[in-house]
Design a protein around this motif. Structure first.
Motif, mmCIF file in Angstrom:
data_model
loop_
_atom_site.group_PDB
_atom_site.id
_atom_site.type_symbol
_atom_site.label_atom_id
_atom_site.label_comp_id
_atom_site.label_asym_id
_atom_site.label_seq_id
_atom_site.Cartn_x
_atom_site.Cartn_y
_atom_site.Cartn_z
ATOM 1 N N GLU A 108 0.852 -1.180 0.000
ATOM 2 C CA GLU A 108 0.000 0.000 0.000
ATOM 3 C C GLU A 108 0.895 1.240 0.000
ATOM 4 N N LEU A 109 0.684 2.102 -0.968
ATOM 5 C CA LEU A 109 1.448 3.345 -1.078
ATOM 6 C C LEU A 109 0.597 4.471 -0.504
ATOM 7 N N PHE A 110 1.177 5.304 0.345
ATOM 8 C CA PHE A 110 0.411 6.402 0.931
ATOM 9 C C PHE A 110 1.319 7.592 1.230
ATOM 10 N N VAL A 111 0.684 8.744 1.471
ATOM 11 C CA VAL A 111 1.395 9.983 1.737
ATOM 12 C C VAL A 111 1.223 10.368 3.201
ATOM 13 N N LYS A 112 2.322 10.820 3.810
ATOM 14 C CA LYS A 112 2.274 11.339 5.175
ATOM 15 C C LYS A 112 3.297 12.456 5.295
ATOM 16 N N ASP A 113 2.866 13.607 5.757
ATOM 17 C CA ASP A 113 3.762 14.752 5.930
ATOM 18 C C ASP A 113 4.497 15.088 4.635
ATOM 19 N N TYR A 114 3.753 15.095 3.522
ATOM 20 C CA TYR A 114 4.244 15.499 2.196
ATOM 21 C C TYR A 114 5.239 14.513 1.589
ATOM 22 N N ASN A 115 5.425 13.359 2.217
ATOM 23 C CA ASN A 115 6.349 12.352 1.711
ATOM 24 C C ASN A 115 5.624 11.040 1.441
ATOM 25 N N GLN B 147 -8.930 12.526 2.499
ATOM 26 C CA GLN B 147 -7.559 12.159 2.158
ATOM 27 C C GLN B 147 -7.590 11.267 0.920
ATOM 28 N N TYR B 148 -6.885 11.686 -0.109
ATOM 29 C CA TYR B 148 -6.875 10.946 -1.366
ATOM 30 C C TYR B 148 -5.673 10.006 -1.440
ATOM 31 N N PRO B 149 -5.781 8.951 -2.257
ATOM 32 C CA PRO B 149 -4.602 8.113 -2.516
ATOM 33 C C PRO B 149 -3.536 8.938 -3.223
ATOM 34 N N PRO B 150 -2.283 8.526 -3.164
ATOM 35 C CA PRO B 150 -1.222 9.277 -3.829
ATOM 36 C C PRO B 150 -1.388 9.305 -5.345
ATOM 37 N N VAL B 151 -0.935 10.397 -5.945
ATOM 38 C CA VAL B 151 -0.931 10.517 -7.395
ATOM 39 C C VAL B 151 0.289 9.751 -7.888
ATOM 40 N N ALA B 152 0.090 8.534 -8.339
ATOM 41 C CA ALA B 152 1.205 7.662 -8.747
ATOM 42 C C ALA B 152 0.657 6.501 -9.558
ATOM 43 N N ILE B 153 1.539 5.807 -10.271
ATOM 44 C CA ILE B 153 1.162 4.623 -11.039
ATOM 45 C C ILE B 153 2.166 3.513 -10.732
ATOM 46 N N TRP B 154 1.674 2.386 -10.255
ATOM 47 C CA TRP B 154 2.527 1.221 -10.020
ATOM 48 C C TRP B 154 2.950 0.608 -11.355
ATOM 49 N N SER B 155 4.148 0.085 -11.405
ATOM 50 C CA SER B 155 4.588 -0.671 -12.582
ATOM 51 C C SER B 155 3.859 -2.006 -12.599
ATOM 52 N N PRO B 156 3.732 -2.651 -13.748
ATOM 53 C CA PRO B 156 3.000 -3.927 -13.841
ATOM 54 C C PRO B 156 3.546 -4.997 -12.903
ATOM 55 N N ASP B 157 4.878 -4.974 -12.624
ATOM 56 C CA ASP B 157 5.470 -5.993 -11.751
ATOM 57 C C ASP B 157 5.502 -5.574 -10.282
ATOM 58 N N SER B 158 4.897 -4.436 -9.948
ATOM 59 C CA SER B 158 4.790 -3.944 -8.563
ATOM 60 C C SER B 158 6.137 -3.602 -7.929
ATOM 61 N N LYS B 159 7.154 -3.366 -8.749
ATOM 62 C CA LYS B 159 8.483 -3.066 -8.212
ATOM 63 C C LYS B 159 8.799 -1.573 -8.191
ATOM 64 N N LYS B 160 8.105 -0.799 -9.015
ATOM 65 C CA LYS B 160 8.406 0.628 -9.105
ATOM 66 C C LYS B 160 7.101 1.417 -9.174
ATOM 67 N N ILE B 161 7.240 2.720 -8.963
ATOM 68 C CA ILE B 161 6.115 3.629 -9.183
ATOM 69 C C ILE B 161 6.613 4.850 -9.959
ATOM 70 N N ILE B 162 5.707 5.418 -10.744
ATOM 71 C CA ILE B 162 5.928 6.748 -11.317
ATOM 72 C C ILE B 162 5.071 7.706 -10.504
ATOM 73 N N THR B 163 5.656 8.791 -10.077
ATOM 74 C CA THR B 163 4.903 9.815 -9.362
ATOM 75 C C THR B 163 5.481 11.173 -9.730
ATOM 76 N N HIS B 164 5.095 12.183 -8.996
ATOM 77 C CA HIS B 164 5.660 13.500 -9.266
ATOM 78 C C HIS B 164 5.909 14.234 -7.957
ATOM 79 N N ARG B 165 6.822 15.177 -8.024
ATOM 80 C CA ARG B 165 6.979 16.138 -6.939
ATOM 81 C C ARG B 165 6.339 17.430 -7.440
ATOM 82 N N LEU B 166 5.247 17.825 -6.796
ATOM 83 C CA LEU B 166 4.440 18.943 -7.268
ATOM 84 C C LEU B 166 4.938 20.249 -6.670
ATOM 85 N N ASP B 167 5.363 21.148 -7.546
ATOM 86 C CA ASP B 167 5.922 22.430 -7.118
ATOM 87 C C ASP B 167 4.882 23.539 -7.297
#
Length: 537
Positions: free
Chosen positions: A176-183, A226-246
């Protein structure tokens, strides 16, 4: 195909009909004078046609197929005047029957639960087939259950594990991927052990966040959403693509809450980031890849993406390749005058430009910017489908994925492509929805077509004069077609991939609505001021 946001024509009219009915009931002579008498009965008649009340009188509006793994069979739920029923369809055998014995199921569940359930009012909305389709899986009272379809014996499997509403679960179900304190953090679903993935997130320069300019930022904060993180899991669940929003340089906007919920007599000021047209700074999305196993952050070597009310992830402009080794993203500038397709290496962050289009008017990858871009990658990147309005009409083009050179235009004519639905690599067929091609029909009605990838043999697969929504089976051999107009209740049918009718599945039941006095709206067509252009209403 389109989601929920894209309802069929008949349902759309019901949501807006109330306003017309309300006005006619209150002002039958067409006048809107302030001194017109309005009675309680007038309001009650108008309320009678609110969408929430109309919805209680209409049934079998659409067939939403739930495809069964391993074949093209599917089940769907019918909402009827007496309750709900579950239907099982086998396209190959051309059969339609109850998904199970509803009476025996209700009796078995009533015995286990020590209460009484009727066959049409079972306490669940979804089912799943298991163990060679001889068992039915369902949820009841916060637990997972199975039902043997021969004996109708019920067995409690385990308790339902509640997923955190602010978490994004990996494809393999382990994280489970989640955000806490901007991280960003990741949590093992089995051990519940947490790991922090980023450490330098801060307010307005955070990981996997949403821009304040989505307009609901203050409302969400007050409601504690509280929303889920803005990210996409890779098909093999080993990586994610996300962003640092400025959003650090974005100017502030303010809302005043005149009557705070805390009972204070003084208004409350709410401040958030919101760019105006012409402002020098807007939110920017810096793409990053995070390797979960190695806990490594890879910065994508490309300028930040322009972000408006919603992120590039929301617009579906970012997606993994089939192996999870690379990902594609569409870089669209602030004014939508430049659109560039890029390929990023998930190991190094290196970026390669594949295709680019510019114009003096907005360049869009779909006529509806909220829908998935009409861009598809074939054969590991050897060919690319590209959508463009360069001819004045929205059409599809085929490019060489290695050289970036145009091979040929696939669709053409004085009509538009709406969405790519499916690509048959073997047969070299492209399935898509289009509008405005059929003569003497409302150009807003969408039909399903197919065409060879070389641009030949264009075929209409949904011939009825109506708006069509489709869903293909996993094999692509069949599709469900639900069609309707504002004056035609939805009809759902099963067709083969070449458009041949297999069987009718459902026709919407609006008898209760008609008995209440509701009447069909009447479509019309008039000429615009230029005495040439048709306007449809």
């Amino acid at each position: 195909m389109k989601t929920s946001t894209n309802s069929i024509q008949f349902e759309r009219c019901l949501n807006t009909l109330f306003f017309m009915v309300f006005s006619l009931l209150l002002f039958p002579d067409g006048s809107f004078a302030q001194d017109s008498p309005v009675s309680i009965e007038d309001y009650k008649r108008a309320e009678h046609y609110l969408s929430k009340n109309v919805g209680k009188r209409i049934f079998k509006l659409r067939v939403t197929p739930n495809w069964i793994a391993g074949n093209d069979r599917f089940w769907y739920r019918n909402d009827t005047a007496t309750g709900k029923e579950f239907i099982l369809v086998d396209p190959v055998a051309n059969t339609r029957q109850p998904a199970f014995n509803h009476v025996r199921f209700a009796q078995a569940l009533s015995k286990v639960a020590d209460t009484t359930f009727s066959a049409r009012k079972l306490p669940f909305k979804t089912i799943k087939y298991g163990e060679d389709n001889q068992k039915l899986l369902f949820q009841f009272e916060q637990a997972n259950w199975s039902c043997d379809l021969q004996s109708y014996k019920l067995r409690k499997i385990d308790e339902v594990k509640i997923q955190a509403s602010n978490a994004l679960v990996s494809p393999d179900g382990k994280w489970e991927l989640f955000v806490k304190d901007y991280n960003l953090f990741v949590r093992s679903k089995s051990s519940q052990k947490e790991r922090q993935l980023t450490t330098d997130g801060q307010r307005y320069y955070d990981y996997a966040g949403r821009p304040d300019s989505r307009t609901s930022a203050v409302t969400d904060k007050l409601a504690g959403i509280q929303y889920p993180p803005v990210a996409i899991w890779s098909p093999d669940s080993k990586k994610i693509i996300t962003h640092r929003l400025d959003q650090r340089k974005v100017k502030e906007l303010h809302l005043i809450q005149s009557v705070p919920a805390n009972g204070s007599k003084r208004p409350m000021l709410h401040t958030y980031k919101y760019p105006f047209p012409g402002d020098a700074h807007i939110p920017l999305s810096e793409l990053v890849i995070i390797d979960i196993a190695e806990q490594k952050i890879i910065r994508v070597k490309s300028p930040p993406l322009a972000t408006h009310a919603f992120t590039p992830f929301f617009y579906q402009r970012i997606w993994w390749d089939e192996n999870g080794e690379k990902f594609y993203f569409l870089d669209v500038d602030r004014g939508y005058l430049n659109s560039e397709l890029k390929l990023a290496d998930a190991q190094t962050g290196e970026v390669k430009s594949l295709l680019h289009e510019s114009d003096t008017t907005p360049v869009q990858a779909n006529l509806n910017i909220f829908e998935r871009p009409n861009i598809r990658i074939l054969d590991g990147g050897k060919e690319i489908f590209w959508f463009s309005e360069r001819s004045g009409w929205g059409h599809l083009y085929l490019y060489d994925g290695k050289t970036g050179k145009l091979k040929h235009q696939i669709t053409s004519g004085t009509w538009v492509v709406r969405d790519i639905i499916r690509i048959d690599d073997v047969g070299r067929w492209l399935y898509f929805t289009g509008a405005g091609r059929e003569p003497a029909r409302d150009p807003y009605y969408q039909h399903l077509y197919r065409i060879k990838l070389d641009g030949s043999l264009l075929e209409l697969l949904t011939p009825e004069n109506a708006h069509h929504e489709v869903s293909f089976s996993p094999s692509g051999n069949y599709f469900i077609d639900t069609y309707s107009r504002v004056n035609l209740p939805p009809v759902s049918v099963l067709r083969t991939a070449d458009g041949r009718l297999v069987r009718k599945l459902e026709t919407a039941d609006i008898s209760n609505l008609l008995e209440s006095g509701w009447k069909y709206p009447q479509p019309f067509r008039v000429k615009a001021r230029d005495d040439s252009t048709d306007i449809y209403g």
